[in-house]
Scaffold this active site. Structure first.
Site, PDB file in Angstrom:
ATOM      1  CG  ASP A 234      -1.801   1.186   1.334  1.00 60.30           C
ATOM      2  OD1 ASP A 234      -2.454   1.514   0.319  1.00 60.30           O
ATOM      3  OD2 ASP A 234      -1.841   1.818   2.397  1.00 60.30           O
TER       4      ASP A 234
ATOM      5  CG  ASP B 154      -1.643   7.823   0.500  1.00 59.58           C
ATOM      6  OD1 ASP B 154      -0.810   8.747   0.532  1.00 59.58           O
ATOM      7  OD2 ASP B 154      -2.325   7.567  -0.507  1.00 59.58           O
TER       8      ASP B 154
END
Length: 233
Positions: A25, A27
């Site tokens: 991922d 953020d």
């Protein structure tokens, strides 16, 4: 859930044969972007009469969602007298205005990614952020070159918690998702990675103050501990 202990990277790495790709991922996992985005929400939300406590609690429910879901939830959350579309535009502009230079990295990212790349791991980013800003943020942070692929939120058939983004990343990398290790901060992202069949480690950042969902994921305090726990560092 298995919890990996906190550890310190020692610069040594062993190429693990059991994973064909590592999926990350962005953020809250690679980039420390969530706090600034939350502060921007508080900045423009308090003047319209919403308290910091309400805004922070609401923001934590958005972590891991797509821009489309964020917009819809924002419209439900804001007072009826507020134009949600204009508010969101102002919020995103406030976030951009608060940022000077590259978005800071989350702990251990600067040490871990170069070591993984040097060891020859195939790596990709799987993010709910739209492609253009995702590439911009990764480039400015000096991370883009470590990844063979970026799968963004505006180029998938469904967003997290649907497994589609992780399945697409594995397909594009020509690997079996069950042979991938995924790393997520959010509950929604963890659900997506687990649903795709990836071996998943959750490294929580901002989230509601409730227990982590027990999905069979491992839990680590930072990216270095996550890699060490899987035998990758």
């Amino acid at each position: 859930m298995k919890k990996w202990p906190s550890t310190v990277c020692n610069g040594l790495i062993t190429l693990a044969k059991s994973y064909d790709a590592l999926l990350f991922d962005m953020d809250g996992l690679l980039l420390d972007s969530e706090r600034a985005f939350m502060e921007a929400l508080v900045q423009i939300g308090e003047p319209i009469g919403v308290s910091r406590e309400e805004l922070e609690a609401f923001f934590c429910t958005l972590v891991g969602t797509s821009a489309q879901v964020t917009g819809a939830r924002l419209a439900e959350f804001l007072p009826a007298s507020v134009d949600a579309v204009a508010f969101e535009r102002s919020w995103r502009q406030a976030n951009a205005d608060r940022r000077s230079g590259a978005i800071p990295l989350r702990p251990k990212v600067a040490e871990v990614l170069p070591a993984l790349a040097e060891a020859g791991h195939k790596m990709a980013v799987v993010t709910s952020t739209k492609r253009a800003p995702a590439l911009e943020h990764l480039e400015h942070a000096g991370l883009l070159g470590y990844f063979q692929l970026v799968v963004a939120g505006d180029e998938v058939s469904a967003n997290k918690p649907d497994p589609a983004p992780y399945l697409q990343a594995a397909r594009m990398l020509e690997v079996d998702p069950t042979r991938c290790a995924a790393f997520e901060d959010s509950d929604l992202g963890t659900m997506a990675a687990i649903g795709a069949g990836c071996t998943t480690t959750q490294i929580p950042d901002l989230r509601p103050p409730v227990p982590l969902p027990d999905l069979g994921q491992c839990v680590a305090p930072d990216l270095c501990a996550a890699m060490t726990g899987l035998g990758l560092l």
